[in-house]
Design a protein around this motif. Structure first.
Motif, PDB file in Angstrom:
ATOM      1  N   THR A 123       0.841  -1.192   0.000  1.00 38.16           N
ATOM      2  CA  THR A 123       0.000   0.000   0.000  1.00 38.16           C
ATOM      3  C   THR A 123       0.880   1.247   0.000  1.00 38.16           C
ATOM      4  N   HIS A 124       0.368   2.315  -0.625  1.00 34.63           N
ATOM      5  CA  HIS A 124       1.094   3.576  -0.731  1.00 34.63           C
ATOM      6  C   HIS A 124       0.111   4.715  -0.481  1.00 34.63           C
ATOM      7  N   GLN A 125       0.333   5.456   0.589  1.00 34.28           N
ATOM      8  CA  GLN A 125      -0.483   6.637   0.818  1.00 34.28           C
ATOM      9  C   GLN A 125       0.151   7.792   0.051  1.00 34.28           C
ATOM     10  N   ALA A 126      -0.371   8.077  -1.083  1.00 37.58           N
ATOM     11  CA  ALA A 126       0.208   9.079  -1.979  1.00 37.58           C
ATOM     12  C   ALA A 126      -0.811   9.417  -3.047  1.00 37.58           C
ATOM     13  N   SER A 127      -0.465  10.390  -3.864  1.00 38.61           N
ATOM     14  CA  SER A 127      -1.281  10.731  -5.029  1.00 38.61           C
ATOM     15  C   SER A 127      -0.675  10.078  -6.259  1.00 38.61           C
ATOM     16  N   ALA A 128      -1.495   9.377  -7.004  1.00 33.51           N
ATOM     17  CA  ALA A 128      -1.012   8.740  -8.234  1.00 33.51           C
ATOM     18  C   ALA A 128      -0.603   9.766  -9.280  1.00 33.51           C
ATOM     19  N   LEU A 129      -0.986  11.016  -9.085  1.00 33.16           N
ATOM     20  CA  LEU A 129      -0.594  12.062 -10.027  1.00 33.16           C
ATOM     21  C   LEU A 129       0.860  12.464  -9.852  1.00 33.16           C
ATOM     22  N   ASN A 130       1.439  12.129  -8.693  1.00 32.16           N
ATOM     23  CA  ASN A 130       2.795  12.577  -8.395  1.00 32.16           C
ATOM     24  C   ASN A 130       3.837  11.461  -8.412  1.00 32.16           C
ATOM     25  N   SER A 131       3.465  10.273  -7.979  1.00 30.96           N
ATOM     26  CA  SER A 131       4.465   9.207  -7.885  1.00 30.96           C
ATOM     27  C   SER A 131       3.788   7.853  -8.041  1.00 30.96           C
ATOM     28  N   LEU A 132       4.541   6.927  -8.678  1.00 27.41           N
ATOM     29  CA  LEU A 132       4.082   5.553  -8.844  1.00 27.41           C
ATOM     30  C   LEU A 132       5.234   4.616  -8.498  1.00 27.41           C
ATOM     31  N   PRO A 133       4.946   3.389  -8.102  1.00 21.28           N
ATOM     32  CA  PRO A 133       6.019   2.437  -7.813  1.00 21.28           C
ATOM     33  C   PRO A 133       6.888   2.194  -9.043  1.00 21.28           C
ATOM     34  N   GLU A 134       8.177   2.031  -8.820  1.00 20.41           N
ATOM     35  CA  GLU A 134       9.126   1.825  -9.917  1.00 20.41           C
ATOM     36  C   GLU A 134       9.129   0.357 -10.331  1.00 20.41           C
ATOM     37  N   GLN A 135       8.095  -0.041 -11.043  1.00 18.97           N
ATOM     38  CA  GLN A 135       8.025  -1.401 -11.571  1.00 18.97           C
ATOM     39  C   GLN A 135       7.037  -1.420 -12.725  1.00 18.97           C
TER      40      GLN A 135
ATOM     41  N   THR B   7     -16.276  18.853 -10.697  1.00 21.16           N
ATOM     42  CA  THR B   7     -17.705  19.114 -10.886  1.00 21.16           C
ATOM     43  C   THR B   7     -18.292  18.425 -12.111  1.00 21.16           C
ATOM     44  N   ALA B   8     -17.474  17.748 -12.914  1.00 21.53           N
ATOM     45  CA  ALA B   8     -17.985  17.095 -14.125  1.00 21.53           C
ATOM     46  C   ALA B   8     -17.148  15.867 -14.429  1.00 21.53           C
ATOM     47  N   LEU B   9     -17.784  14.887 -15.064  1.00 20.22           N
ATOM     48  CA  LEU B   9     -17.078  13.661 -15.429  1.00 20.22           C
ATOM     49  C   LEU B   9     -16.064  13.951 -16.527  1.00 20.22           C
ATOM     50  N   PRO B  10     -14.832  13.517 -16.364  1.00 15.19           N
ATOM     51  CA  PRO B  10     -13.845  13.723 -17.429  1.00 15.19           C
ATOM     52  C   PRO B  10     -14.091  12.746 -18.577  1.00 15.19           C
ATOM     53  N   GLU B  11     -13.616  13.105 -19.753  1.00 20.28           N
ATOM     54  CA  GLU B  11     -13.718  12.231 -20.930  1.00 20.28           C
ATOM     55  C   GLU B  11     -12.453  11.375 -21.003  1.00 20.28           C
TER      56      GLU B  11
ATOM     57  N   ALA C 120      -6.394  -0.886 -12.364  1.00 24.26           N
ATOM     58  CA  ALA C 120      -7.800  -0.873 -11.984  1.00 24.26           C
ATOM     59  C   ALA C 120      -8.147   0.472 -11.375  1.00 24.26           C
ATOM     60  N   THR C 121      -9.151   1.123 -11.938  1.00 26.85           N
ATOM     61  CA  THR C 121      -9.644   2.413 -11.401  1.00 26.85           C
ATOM     62  C   THR C 121     -11.164   2.323 -11.338  1.00 26.85           C
ATOM     63  N   HIS C 122     -11.681   2.047 -10.151  1.00 28.39           N
ATOM     64  CA  HIS C 122     -13.123   1.919  -9.957  1.00 28.39           C
ATOM     65  C   HIS C 122     -13.650   3.163  -9.243  1.00 28.39           C
ATOM     66  N   PHE C 123     -14.476   3.930  -9.942  1.00 26.21           N
ATOM     67  CA  PHE C 123     -15.054   5.165  -9.412  1.00 26.21           C
ATOM     68  C   PHE C 123     -13.950   6.056  -8.838  1.00 26.21           C
ATOM     69  N   PHE C 124     -12.883   6.127  -9.611  1.00 28.60           N
ATOM     70  CA  PHE C 124     -11.734   6.953  -9.255  1.00 28.60           C
ATOM     71  C   PHE C 124     -11.503   8.064 -10.281  1.00 28.60           C
ATOM     72  N   LEU C 125     -11.636   7.746 -11.553  1.00 29.02           N
ATOM     73  CA  LEU C 125     -11.411   8.761 -12.581  1.00 29.02           C
ATOM     74  C   LEU C 125     -12.412   9.910 -12.473  1.00 29.02           C
ATOM     75  N   ASP C 126     -13.600   9.636 -11.924  1.00 29.73           N
ATOM     76  CA  ASP C 126     -14.594  10.716 -11.791  1.00 29.73           C
ATOM     77  C   ASP C 126     -14.206  11.719 -10.707  1.00 29.73           C
ATOM     78  N   CYS C 127     -13.144  11.425  -9.954  1.00 31.31           N
ATOM     79  CA  CYS C 127     -12.638  12.391  -8.968  1.00 31.31           C
ATOM     80  C   CYS C 127     -11.592  13.325  -9.571  1.00 31.31           C
ATOM     81  N   LEU C 128     -11.253  13.136 -10.834  1.00 35.45           N
ATOM     82  CA  LEU C 128     -10.192  13.906 -11.481  1.00 35.45           C
ATOM     83  C   LEU C 128     -10.771  14.889 -12.485  1.00 35.45           C
ATOM     84  N   THR C 129     -10.067  15.996 -12.654  1.00 36.19           N
ATOM     85  CA  THR C 129     -10.397  16.913 -13.739  1.00 36.19           C
ATOM     86  C   THR C 129      -9.802  16.364 -15.037  1.00 36.19           C
ATOM     87  N   GLN C 130     -10.171  16.981 -16.150  1.00 34.52           N
ATOM     88  CA  GLN C 130      -9.632  16.535 -17.433  1.00 34.52           C
ATOM     89  C   GLN C 130      -8.108  16.661 -17.468  1.00 34.52           C
ATOM     90  N   GLU C 131      -7.594  17.750 -16.932  1.00 34.05           N
ATOM     91  CA  GLU C 131      -6.143  17.952 -16.897  1.00 34.05           C
ATOM     92  C   GLU C 131      -5.463  16.916 -16.010  1.00 34.05           C
TER      93      GLU C 131
END
Length: 269
Positions: free
Chosen positions: A96-108, A180-184, A114-125
């Motif tokens: 487990t990693h308490q972090a933001s996937a926008l900033n760092s990912l495991p080096e492997q 505030t809106a679902l990203p494409e 798998a992203t379940h009801f996670f992308l809707d928390c992100l803006t398009q950018e």
């Protein structure tokens, strides 16, 4: 200017399951688990924002060879996820990693995302940034499972639009979520080298589960530049023409006159 505070899901971590069941019944759970039977060949999974870990627990229970890295910004959600995974005997195959996937990912390298009801928390950018972060860590042929809310066409379009806006408003009050809106996501995944394998809708199109496969463009080996043949600076001389037995027609030659028949010459007298 002060940056907006990050959303905090700790407050809803424990009641989230019951909030989900009271609102949508088992629909979200069926949506998350729909493609589980098609993930049995995967060996290394990157799971982003899985909440209390019900999907990941099911994945590790179904695939005993798989190892997973789970990333979430919420410490409370990660604790519940850890407990869910340990309840099926998969604790030794989880990091487990308490972090933001926008900033760092495991080096492997991973063959499943798998992203379940996670992308809707992100803006398009932010979704663009996430995709750029994830793709370098993927094996060719990697799968990406996406479960999310969806605005369908037809009669359900406006009811779905109103419901999604209401959910965003509620999560803003509870977690400080600013989206505030679902990203494409379809266009972004396609541009990154993914192809849609399958899609399934529930609740009249309000919920969507998709399976994507990473098929990067084939990289051809570098071609050696063609080296032209060197030009000979001095052309070979033409071979000498053979000597002709007859006189050169270009040179005038005096021919003695031939006497006519019956004409006497000086030697005949």
């Amino acid at each position: 200017m002060t940056a907006p505070a990050m959303p905090n899901f700790d407050r809803i971590a424990r009641p989230y399951r019951w909030m989900e069941y009271l609102t949508f019944g088992r629909a979200l759970e069926r949506c998350r688990n729909h493609y589980l039977p098609r993930l049995w060949q995967c060996h290394s999974a990157l799971v982003l924002g899985d909440g209390d870990g019900r999907f990941l627990a099911g994945l590790l229970a179904a695939n005993r060879e798989l190892r997973a890295d789970a990333i979430d910004t919420s410490a409370a959600m990660l604790r519940l996820l850890q407990l869910s995974v340990e309840s099926v005997g998969g604790g030794s195959r989880l990091r487990t990693h308490q972090a933001s996937a926008l900033n760092s990912l495991p080096e492997q390298r991973f063959d499943l995302v798998a992203t379940h009801f996670f992308l809707d928390c992100l803006t398009q950018e932010e979704l663009n940034t996430l995709c750029r972060q994830v793709v370098p860590h993927l094996e060719p042929g990697a799968l990406w499972v996406v479960s999310d809310f969806h605005i369908p066409r037809g009669a359900m379009r406006w009811p779905a639009h109103v419901l999604v806006r209401a959910l965003y408003f509620a999560f803003r009050l509870l977690t400080n979520l600013r989206t505030t809106a679902l990203p494409e996501h379809a266009a972004i995944l396609t541009a990154a080298g993914f192809g849609l394998v399958d899609r399934r809708h529930w609740l009249g199109g309000l919920l969507s589960s998709e399976l994507w496969e990473y098929t990067p463009a084939m990289q051809l080996p570098p071609q050696r530049p063609k080296t032209p043949y060197p030009l000979d600076p001095v052309p070979d001389p033409e071979p000498a023409s053979p000597s002709l037995p007859e006189p050169d027609p270009c040179v005038f030659h005096h021919e003695p006159a031939t006497p006519k028949t019956g004409q006497r010459t000086s030697s005949d007298s």
